[in-house]
Design a protein around this motif. Structure first.
Motif, short mmCIF file in Angstrom:
data_model
loop_
_atom_site.label_atom_id
_atom_site.label_comp_id
_atom_site.label_asym_id
_atom_site.label_seq_id
_atom_site.Cartn_x
_atom_site.Cartn_y
_atom_site.Cartn_z
N SER A 7 0.38 -7.98 -0.48
CA SER A 7 0.11 -6.85 -1.38
C SER A 7 1.34 -5.98 -1.56
O SER A 7 1.62 -5.50 -2.66
N ARG A 8 2.10 -5.76 -0.48
CA ARG A 8 3.31 -4.94 -0.59
C ARG A 8 4.38 -5.65 -1.39
O ARG A 8 5.12 -5.02 -2.14
N GLU A 15 3.82 -7.70 -3.85
CA GLU A 15 3.43 -7.56 -5.26
C GLU A 15 3.81 -6.19 -5.79
O GLU A 15 4.30 -6.06 -6.92
N GLN A 16 3.58 -5.15 -4.99
CA GLN A 16 3.96 -3.80 -5.40
C GLN A 16 5.46 -3.69 -5.61
O GLN A 16 5.93 -3.08 -6.58
N ALA A 17 6.22 -4.26 -4.68
CA ALA A 17 7.68 -4.19 -4.78
C ALA A 17 8.17 -4.89 -6.03
O ALA A 17 9.05 -4.39 -6.75
N GLU A 46 12.11 5.31 0.60
CA GLU A 46 11.05 5.76 -0.28
C GLU A 46 11.61 6.57 -1.45
O GLU A 46 11.10 6.52 -2.56
N ASP A 87 12.73 -0.46 -3.76
CA ASP A 87 11.57 -0.49 -2.87
C ASP A 87 12.04 -1.00 -1.51
O ASP A 87 13.20 -1.39 -1.35
N TYR A 88 11.14 -1.00 -0.54
CA TYR A 88 11.44 -1.58 0.76
C TYR A 88 10.22 -2.31 1.26
O TYR A 88 9.08 -2.02 0.86
N LEU A 89 10.42 -3.30 2.12
CA LEU A 89 9.34 -4.07 2.72
C LEU A 89 9.48 -4.02 4.23
O LEU A 89 10.58 -4.17 4.76
N VAL A 131 6.23 -9.28 6.15
CA VAL A 131 5.97 -8.90 4.76
C VAL A 131 4.54 -9.24 4.38
O VAL A 131 4.08 -10.36 4.59
N GLU A 132 3.83 -8.26 3.83
CA GLU A 132 2.46 -8.48 3.38
C GLU A 132 2.45 -8.82 1.89
O GLU A 132 3.26 -8.30 1.12
#
Length: 288
Positions: free
Chosen positions: A123-124, A126-128, A109, A114-116, A120-121
């Protein structure tokens, strides 16, 4: 060692805005799942998939990738060893992928692009990718390398390593043997000797870390933190949670006494007694 699967490389001058990505994971299904999800992002071009760190390093040199999705827990050369083997001038942006790593989540963090978490989702992911695009727009190679070196240092609460230290073959092992817990409290960081910790309990929005000390009952360090944050930093084999509000240093337990309703009481070497609740009976194997 898995064989690499290479996508056709696109010259950089024909797709300057595209992210040339490697997927590095020893699980074929995990690689395939991430590949399928990345198909929804046309600016990401997968130029190689690898099942081990050594092949990934060779592929990075061949394809000059901008981005690496890197599994942390791989047999042989794990994710951190792979990073150490990449020269600073060749270091891509890195998104770590992990099932769960209690040593590293907080460091990810703070220090990684970033990390997943697996699975893997969408939405996450996309954020990454949004963070990756932003980082590529503003980063310098030296700055990113410093972030990764800081990550390696944060695994044990040590100051960021310099490049020579980080590239030593046993650097990660030395960090994981470090017997200090780094706890952030506002603008300061408190480093506590793990061996001195007796137990940790919650008191409202605060955590009480009970340690050896000069006082008759030892010392108590009070910090604003959550039980979840403490668990992420501690090895559950050494510091199991035994109650919704209590973590204990398993090495300090000298006696276990069964009680009613499936509960037990633990006695520590300092004389303190703690309750092992029914919800955490699975921790008996760690304590005995």
């Amino acid at each position: 060692m898995d064989s690499a699967r290479h996508a056709a490389a696109t010259p950089r001058n024909e797709s300057a805005a595209r992210l040339r990505a490697l997927i590095v994971d020893d699980e074929p299904l995990a690689r395939r799942g991430l590949e399928i999800r990345l198909q929804a992002h046309p600016d990401v071009e997968i130029v190689g998939q690898y099942g081990d760190g050594a092949s990934a390093i060779a592929g990075l040199r061949e394809h000059q990738a901008d981005l690496m999705f890197l599994d942390v827990q791989m047999p042989g050369m794990d994710g951190f060893a792979t990073l150490r083997a990449i020269p600073a001038r060749e270091m891509p942006l890195v998104v770590f992928v992990t099932a769960y790593d209690h040593y590293a989540i907080r460091a990810f963090e703070a220090s990684a692009t970033d990390y997943l978490l697996k699975p893997v989702e969408e939405s996450r992911l996309e954020q990454a990718l949004a963070r990756v695009r932003s980082a590529r727009a503003q980063r310098e190679a030296s700055g990113h390398c410093a972030q990764l070196l800081g990550l390696l240092g944060e695994l044990s609460g040590r100051p960021p390593l310099d490049l020579d230290e980080a590239l030593k073959p046993d650097a990660l092992e030395q960090l994981r043997r470090e017997e200090k817990l780094a706890v952030r409290d506002g603008g300061r960081t408190v480093r506590v000797d793990l061996r001195s910790i007796r137990w940790i309990d919650a008191a409202g929005d605060y955590m009480c870390i009970h340690t050896d000390g000069d006082a008759p009952n030892g010392n108590t360090l009070i910090l604003r933190a959550t039980m979840r944050e403490m668990e992420k930093q501690l090895d559950p084999q050494r510091f199991p949670r035994i109650h919704r509000s209590t973590i204990v240093n398993a090495q300090r337990v000298v006696e276990l006494r069964p009680h009613t309703n499936g509960e037990s009481y633990l006695r520590l070497d300092c004389g303190q007694e703690l309750k092992l609740s029914r919800s955490y009976r699975d921790k008996l194997s760690v304590l005995l």
